[in-house]
Design an enzyme around this catalytic site. Structure first.
Site, PDB file in Angstrom:
ATOM      1  N   ASP A  69      -0.415  -0.630   6.383  1.00  0.00           N
ATOM      2  CA  ASP A  69       0.851   0.080   6.536  1.00  0.00           C
ATOM      3  C   ASP A  69       0.571   1.515   6.973  1.00  0.00           C
ATOM      4  OD1 ASP A  69       1.930  -2.159   5.337  1.00  0.00           O
ATOM      5  OD2 ASP A  69       2.047  -1.227   3.351  1.00  0.00           O
TER       6      ASP A  69
HETATM    7  N1  URA Z   1      -0.879  -4.470   1.160  1.00  0.00           N
HETATM    8  C1  URA Z   1       0.115  -3.579   1.387  1.00  0.00           C
HETATM    9  O1  URA Z   1       1.134  -3.581   0.718  1.00  0.00           O
HETATM   10  N2  URA Z   1      -0.068  -2.664   2.370  1.00  0.00           N
HETATM   11  C2  URA Z   1      -1.180  -2.592   3.113  1.00  0.00           C
HETATM   12  O2  URA Z   1      -1.278  -1.712   3.990  1.00  0.00           O
HETATM   13  C3  URA Z   1      -2.199  -3.518   2.864  1.00  0.00           C
HETATM   14  C4  URA Z   1      -2.028  -4.449   1.881  1.00  0.00           C
END
Ligand code: URA
Length: 232
Positions: free
Chosen positions: A106
């Site tokens: 993310d």
């Molecule tokens: N899980 C998440 O919620 N975000 C990420 O970036 C990676 C794994």
């Protein structure tokens, strides 16, 4: 790598377009074994070719790890800028095939991100069958409840909108609001959703390991080449 016409080689590795290659060759910028190469239709293997005195970058394909900082999107869409690709040499964006991330983090997640130009490798490492373990360092706004380790380990946590439960995940609670979680799958926003489902919104998320690989002191925003053998 197989032999390519020099104009194809220069454009495949992002140095210039096939049209511009004629001028690059005429200007004496391309050599092999001390000899100037000037014909665009001459076929050469990329290994051993020097461009402006430097070997062709990643002749057998690109594979790097990036220490992704928060704030960068894993996307090629300029509307989502800043992008992780802004942190890499601009020439790589002109390679064909170009770089892609192996899975995504993310925008507000930091940590270890692999980037390659090998679609098959990316597919293999993100496929649930390949079973690569990823480790995340999690900070939450609410105190972690007792019993979270066994709840995540049970393999029956159903997240809203999913039709299969999360696979069993190992959790190490490292403080009142901090934990380390090991996942072998990658559902959308999985870590954030797992913790949120237990009343613990995630306020910081960092991926510290991908399989055998760790960042090992690599600075935020920096990258390094990875050998395929390092993937284990
Ligand atoms: N899980 C998440 O919620 N975000 C990420 O970036 C990676 C794994």
């Amino acid at each position: 790598m197989s032999a390519l016409r020099l104009d194809q080689l220069l454009s495949r590795y992002g140095y210039c377009s096939r049209r511009e290659a004629v001028a690059w060759l005429a200007d004496g910028r391309v050599k092999a074994e001390g000899q100037l190469l000037s014909r665009s239709d001459q076929k050469m293997k990329p290994e051993g070719v020097l461009i402006d005195g430097e070997p062709v970058e990643f002749p057998a394909g690109l594979l790097i790890m990036l220490h992704k900082p928060c704030g960068y999107a894993c996307s090629h869409d300029a509307a989502e800028s800043p992008l992780i690709y802004d942190l890499l040499p601009p020439r790589w964006m002109r390679r064909n095939p170009g770089p892609i991330s192996i899975g995504r983090l993310d925008r507000e997640t930091s940590g270890l991100l692999l980037i390659t130009d090998d679609g098959a490798l990316s597919h293999r490492l993100t496929s649930p069958r390949h079973d690569v373990e990823k480790c995340y360092e999690v900070t939450t706004s609410a105190a972690l409840p007792a019993g979270l380790e066994s709840l995540f380990a049970a393999g029956d946590l159903m997240l809203r909108g999913e039709n299969k439960p999360c696979l069993p995940a190992r959790l190490e609670v490292t403080g009142g609001h901090t934990a380390r979680i090991y996942l072998r799958e990658g559902k959308y926003h999985q870590v954030r959703r797992m913790f949120a489902s237990q009343g613990c919104p995630v306020t910081a998320l960092h991926r510290s390991r991908f399989g055998q690989l760790s960042l090992d002191g690599l600075a935020e925003g920096a990258w390094r080449a990875v050998g395929v053998a390092e993937l284990g």
